[in-house]
Scaffold this motif. Structure first.
Motif, PDB file in Angstrom:
ATOM      1  N   GLY A   1      -7.803 102.917  -0.033  1.00  0.00           N
ATOM      2  CA  GLY A   1      -8.778 102.831  -1.107  1.00  0.00           C
ATOM      3  C   GLY A   1      -8.686 101.540  -1.899  1.00  0.00           C
ATOM      4  O   GLY A   1      -8.374 100.471  -1.369  1.00  0.00           O
ATOM      5  N   LEU A   2      -8.949 101.651  -3.193  1.00  0.00           N
ATOM      6  CA  LEU A   2      -8.990 100.500  -4.107  1.00  0.00           C
ATOM      7  C   LEU A   2      -7.973 100.725  -5.218  1.00  0.00           C
ATOM      8  O   LEU A   2      -8.077 101.680  -5.981  1.00  0.00           O
ATOM      9  CB  LEU A   2     -10.396 100.361  -4.694  1.00  0.00           C
ATOM     10  CG  LEU A   2     -10.626  99.279  -5.744  1.00  0.00           C
ATOM     11  CD1 LEU A   2     -10.336  97.880  -5.180  1.00  0.00           C
ATOM     12  CD2 LEU A   2     -12.066  99.360  -6.279  1.00  0.00           C
ATOM     13  N   GLU A   3      -6.996  99.842  -5.294  1.00  0.00           N
ATOM     14  CA  GLU A   3      -5.905 100.001  -6.261  1.00  0.00           C
ATOM     15  C   GLU A   3      -5.391  98.646  -6.726  1.00  0.00           C
ATOM     16  O   GLU A   3      -5.277  97.704  -5.930  1.00  0.00           O
ATOM     17  CB  GLU A   3      -4.754 100.785  -5.616  1.00  0.00           C
ATOM     18  CG  GLU A   3      -3.500 100.895  -6.477  1.00  0.00           C
ATOM     19  CD  GLU A   3      -2.395 101.699  -5.817  1.00  0.00           C
ATOM     20  OE1 GLU A   3      -1.229 101.576  -6.267  1.00  0.00           O
ATOM     21  OE2 GLU A   3      -2.675 102.457  -4.868  1.00  0.00           O
ATOM     22  N   ASP A   4      -5.085  98.551  -8.010  1.00  0.00           N
ATOM     23  CA  ASP A   4      -4.343  97.403  -8.539  1.00  0.00           C
ATOM     24  C   ASP A   4      -2.862  97.740  -8.368  1.00  0.00           C
ATOM     25  O   ASP A   4      -2.286  98.473  -9.175  1.00  0.00           O
ATOM     26  CB  ASP A   4      -4.684  97.178 -10.011  1.00  0.00           C
ATOM     27  CG  ASP A   4      -3.937  95.989 -10.611  1.00  0.00           C
ATOM     28  OD1 ASP A   4      -3.088  95.387  -9.912  1.00  0.00           O
ATOM     29  OD2 ASP A   4      -4.195  95.673 -11.794  1.00  0.00           O
TER      30      ASP A   4
ATOM     31  N   VAL B   1     -10.586  94.946  -1.323  1.00  0.00           N
ATOM     32  CA  VAL B   1     -10.299  93.800  -2.187  1.00  0.00           C
ATOM     33  C   VAL B   1     -11.429  93.648  -3.197  1.00  0.00           C
ATOM     34  O   VAL B   1     -12.613  93.560  -2.823  1.00  0.00           O
ATOM     35  CB  VAL B   1     -10.155  92.511  -1.354  1.00  0.00           C
ATOM     36  CG1 VAL B   1      -9.914  91.320  -2.268  1.00  0.00           C
ATOM     37  CG2 VAL B   1      -9.021  92.658  -0.339  1.00  0.00           C
ATOM     38  N   ASP B   2     -11.087  93.647  -4.459  1.00  0.00           N
ATOM     39  CA  ASP B   2     -12.042  93.518  -5.553  1.00  0.00           C
ATOM     40  C   ASP B   2     -12.694  92.139  -5.506  1.00  0.00           C
ATOM     41  O   ASP B   2     -12.020  91.116  -5.611  1.00  0.00           O
ATOM     42  CB  ASP B   2     -11.306  93.725  -6.883  1.00  0.00           C
ATOM     43  CG  ASP B   2     -12.247  93.793  -8.086  1.00  0.00           C
ATOM     44  OD1 ASP B   2     -13.391  93.325  -7.995  1.00  0.00           O
ATOM     45  OD2 ASP B   2     -11.804  94.321  -9.127  1.00  0.00           O
TER      46      ASP B   2
ATOM     47  N   LYS C   1      -1.304  95.530 -13.487  1.00  0.00           N
ATOM     48  CA  LYS C   1      -1.317  94.529 -14.561  1.00  0.00           C
ATOM     49  C   LYS C   1      -2.725  94.226 -15.057  1.00  0.00           C
ATOM     50  O   LYS C   1      -2.891  93.703 -16.163  1.00  0.00           O
ATOM     51  CB  LYS C   1      -0.682  93.226 -14.071  1.00  0.00           C
ATOM     52  CG  LYS C   1       0.763  93.351 -13.632  1.00  0.00           C
ATOM     53  CD  LYS C   1       1.679  93.719 -14.782  1.00  0.00           C
ATOM     54  CE  LYS C   1       3.142  93.748 -14.344  1.00  0.00           C
ATOM     55  NZ  LYS C   1       4.042  94.183 -15.455  1.00  0.00           N
ATOM     56  N   SER C   2      -3.738  94.569 -14.248  1.00  0.00           N
ATOM     57  CA  SER C   2      -5.096  94.153 -14.604  1.00  0.00           C
ATOM     58  C   SER C   2      -6.067  95.312 -14.778  1.00  0.00           C
ATOM     59  O   SER C   2      -6.610  95.501 -15.857  1.00  0.00           O
ATOM     60  CB  SER C   2      -5.639  93.181 -13.531  1.00  0.00           C
ATOM     61  OG  SER C   2      -4.830  92.033 -13.440  1.00  0.00           O
ATOM     62  N   TRP C   3      -6.279  96.097 -13.695  1.00  0.00           N
ATOM     63  CA  TRP C   3      -7.398  97.023 -13.716  1.00  0.00           C
ATOM     64  C   TRP C   3      -7.022  98.464 -13.391  1.00  0.00           C
ATOM     65  O   TRP C   3      -6.108  98.722 -12.611  1.00  0.00           O
ATOM     66  CB  TRP C   3      -8.471  96.577 -12.707  1.00  0.00           C
ATOM     67  CG  TRP C   3      -8.909  95.165 -12.819  1.00  0.00           C
ATOM     68  CD1 TRP C   3      -8.668  94.162 -11.923  1.00  0.00           C
ATOM     69  CD2 TRP C   3      -9.642  94.575 -13.891  1.00  0.00           C
ATOM     70  NE1 TRP C   3      -9.224  92.993 -12.358  1.00  0.00           N
ATOM     71  CE2 TRP C   3      -9.826  93.209 -13.571  1.00  0.00           C
ATOM     72  CE3 TRP C   3     -10.169  95.062 -15.081  1.00  0.00           C
ATOM     73  CZ2 TRP C   3     -10.517  92.336 -14.397  1.00  0.00           C
ATOM     74  CZ3 TRP C   3     -10.850  94.185 -15.919  1.00  0.00           C
ATOM     75  CH2 TRP C   3     -11.025  92.853 -15.571  1.00  0.00           C
ATOM     76  N   SER C   4      -7.785  99.368 -13.993  1.00  0.00           N
ATOM     77  CA  SER C   4      -7.836 100.763 -13.563  1.00  0.00           C
ATOM     78  C   SER C   4      -9.203 100.965 -12.920  1.00  0.00           C
ATOM     79  O   SER C   4     -10.215 100.442 -13.414  1.00  0.00           O
ATOM     80  CB  SER C   4      -7.677 101.719 -14.750  1.00  0.00           C
ATOM     81  OG  SER C   4      -6.384 101.631 -15.309  1.00  0.00           O
TER      82      SER C   4
END
Length: 627
Positions: free
Chosen positions: A105-108, A164-165, A112-115
């Motif tokens: 999935g999508l994870e930081d 990747v964001d 340190k930056s995003w939820s």
């Protein structure tokens, strides 16, 4: 009761019933049951008991097993999650989500930056998977979602991730957006829907998944005579979810489970079709009102999942036409249970599993995406070891639709509008065109077989079979060239609609008929199986000798009709066959052979009752009857 116990008990009951019959014959002989007669009877009694045991076991095998396999809900069809790289306990999160695959999935990973939250997947023709989600600064804790933004993330080769964001989807309103979902319109454009923090809900469109995204406008809603708040600031603009149908109309719902329909494009007006379809009999923790509905179409039915956040449970509803008669089909998932399981057996129990969204291939759900958080939302305070992310979980939608699908692939709706010409071809409701009209008008020969399928198959009579594009009328993949450049498989595409003409001659098993690439008409050659298909009343995989028409369908020449909307298997096999992994094989697919066992068992049980009568005609009884 387990299998062995059930067989043992069944044998005991039959044996108990047979023993009094034998005992009752002794007094009629006028002679005590002892001595040599008793000794001679023991082998016969043992043989009778053996036959009784075998008979009861056969009957149990032929009768009991199908009943056991029938009590499944959507919750039972989730599959183990493949590990992309490795499981690790080095990342953020409470112990209940350790170890886990941070690449899913999508994870930081650094926290340190995003939820992250939400998460809708569209797969492009080049194999890349695009995920549209919301994010906010992790330093704000979970309540930072009030200021969330809409973002685009990409996984180059694996739909599971890692994503990747790529940054904000649009600059409008500084990228503000929550309750993000995305899909594709009949004209080939993609759209992003954001609601909740943007009321009325806002639509952005683009001809490419990579953008740029332009603001199309805000949606409008109408109460349509029902006692529902249709104001621009009401709940019709919160948790809003949409499903594009084959005739271009758009089915929608929102936080309160109110069904809406637009027949005038993506901006509406969306006219309310009734009050909430949620099951009011379900009790829930006060304050944890139901939310997060997700819509899709598969297996001849419309589906909805919605959740009770404080109870950490979600339920599944289904309707044939998507407008009325929504029925509770039971538990969709339970976040208190360890159903997020990796292929090595490791499990994660996320505190909240919300915002369910679906990704379909060949008309069946293949993956669910969820927004998850490791602790209660109030315990994620920012700059700590807690956060949220988007996960992707495999789902056996082919088996699910084979087990639960109903009727034909179309409920009176029109077929797709076919492919239109354009650069690289434009994906339309009915399928894809490769650069315009296919040579000779590409069409599918016979359409797709439904549950219990006919001999339709998916062989194209011209051009290649599309692997992407918008699914026509219940998820049938149209043939007629490759998906457009930058095209995609869009969450299963469009679904049948109410009203209009039935494609493919209206056969019960048609999954939208056959869509041609020339002018977007529906070919009458599709839908009905042309060979010895299976009867709609027969079990999947068995061949009907005359065929019983499916509900609302016509009998195929020389055989039965295709029944529910089930896709052909990966090699052209019917998805309800053993080769395609049909989950109803025990309860239905093998019922013919099990029925034979049941008959044999009943015959075996009848034998012990005949033997005593044979003994009565023996010379010994004749001597007893003489003066």
């Amino acid at each position: 009761m387990d299998f062995a116990t059930r067989h043992s008990n069944a044998g005991d009951l039959v044996a108990d019933r047979s023993h009094p019959t034998v005992a009752a014959t002794a007094p009629r002989t006028g002679r005590p049951a002892h001595g040599s007669a008793s000794a001679a009877g023991r082998p016969r009694a043992a043989a009778r008991c053996a036959r009784v045991g075998i008979g009861s076991a056969i009957v149990s095998a032929g009768v009991a097993l199908p009943a056991t396999a029938a009590a499944q809900t959507l919750f039972d069809y989730f599959l183990p999650v493949p590990i992309i790289n490795q499981l690790t306990s080095d990342g953020w999160g409470a112990s209940n989500v350790q170890p886990r695959d941070q690449d899913n999935g999508l994870e930081d990973k650094t926290n340190k930056s995003w939820s992250y939250w939400d998460g809708r997947i569209i797969k492009a023709a080049d194999g890349k998977s695009h995920l549209f989600a919301s994010r906010w600064s992790q330093s704000a804790g979970h309540n930072g979602w009030f200021g969330s933004s809409c973002v685009h993330a990409v996984s180059d080769s694996n739909i599971l991730g890692p994503y990747v964001d790529k940054g904000l989807c649009y600059d409008d309103a500084n990228g503000q957006g929550h309750n993000v979902m995305a899909s594709q319109l009949p004209d080939g454009r993609y759209f992003i829907l954001v609601s909740e923090t943007r009321r009325p809900a806002v639509i952005y469109t683009s001809t490419s998944l990579d953008g740029p995204w332009n603001k199309e406008g805000t949606i409008t809603t109408e109460a349509n005579g029902f006692n529902v708040d249709a104001s621009s600031g009401g709940n019709l603009h919160s948790n809003t979810s949409m499903w594009v149908r084959s005739d271009g109309s758009i089915l929608a719902t929102s936080r309160d489970g109110v069904i809406m329909l637009s027949t005038n494009g993506i901006l509406g007006p969306y006219k309310v079709q009734g009050t909430s379809v949620y099951d009011r009999s379900i009790s829930y923790t006060p304050g944890g009102t139901p939310e997060d509905p997700c819509l899709w179409y598969s297996g001849g039915r419309y589906h909805m999942i919605y959740s009770y956040p404080l109870d950490r449970k979600a339920y599944h509803l289904a309707s044939v036409d998507g407008i009325k008669d929504w029925k509770n089909e039971g538990l969709a998932y339970d976040a208190t249970k360890p159903f997020i399981k990796y292929t090595d057996g490791t499990t994660n129990i996320w505190n909240k599993i919300e915002r369910p969204q679906v990704y379909l291939e060949d008309g069946h759900v293949k993956y669910f995406s969820f927004a998850v958080i490791d602790v209660d939302k109030g315990n994620d305070g920012g700059n700590d070891s807690h956060s949220s992310k988007v996960i992707v979980v495999p789902f056996d939608g082919t088996k699910f639709d084979a087990d639960t699908g109903v009727g034909g692939g179309d409920t009176g709706g029109t077929g797709g509008t076919g492919g239109t010409s354009g650069s690289g071809g434009t994906t339309i409701g009915g399928g894809t065109a490769s650069g315009g009209t296919a040579t000779g008008g590409t069409s599918v020969a016979g359409g797709r077989s439904g549950r219990g399928g006919g001999a339709g198959g998916r062989t194209a009579t011209g051009g290649g079979s599309s692997t992407g594009g918008v699914e026509a009328t219940g998820g049938s993949s149209a043939a007629g060239g490759a998906p457009p450049s930058g095209g995609s498989t869009v969450m299963g595409g469009t679904a049948p609609t109410t009203g209009g003409t039935t494609p493919g001659g209206g056969a019960g098993g048609s999954t939208g008929g056959v869509v041609t690439a020339t002018g977007g008409t529906v070919s009458p050659s599709g839908g009905t199986a042309s060979g010895g298909g299976t009867s709609a009343t027969s079990v999947p995989g068995s061949t009907a000798s005359g065929g019983v028409p499916a509900s609302g369908g016509a009998a195929a020449p020389g055989g039965g009709t295709s029944a529910p909307d089930v896709d052909a298997g990966p090699n052209g096999t019917d998805a309800s066959s053993d080769e395609a992994g049909c989950g109803c094989r025990v309860a239905a697919g093998r019922s013919n052979s099990l029925a034979v066992f049941g008959v044999l068992g009943l015959l075996a049980l009848g034998l012990p009752r005949r033997r005593p009568r044979i003994v009565r005609t023996s010379p010994e009884l004749e001597r007893l009857a003489s003066p």
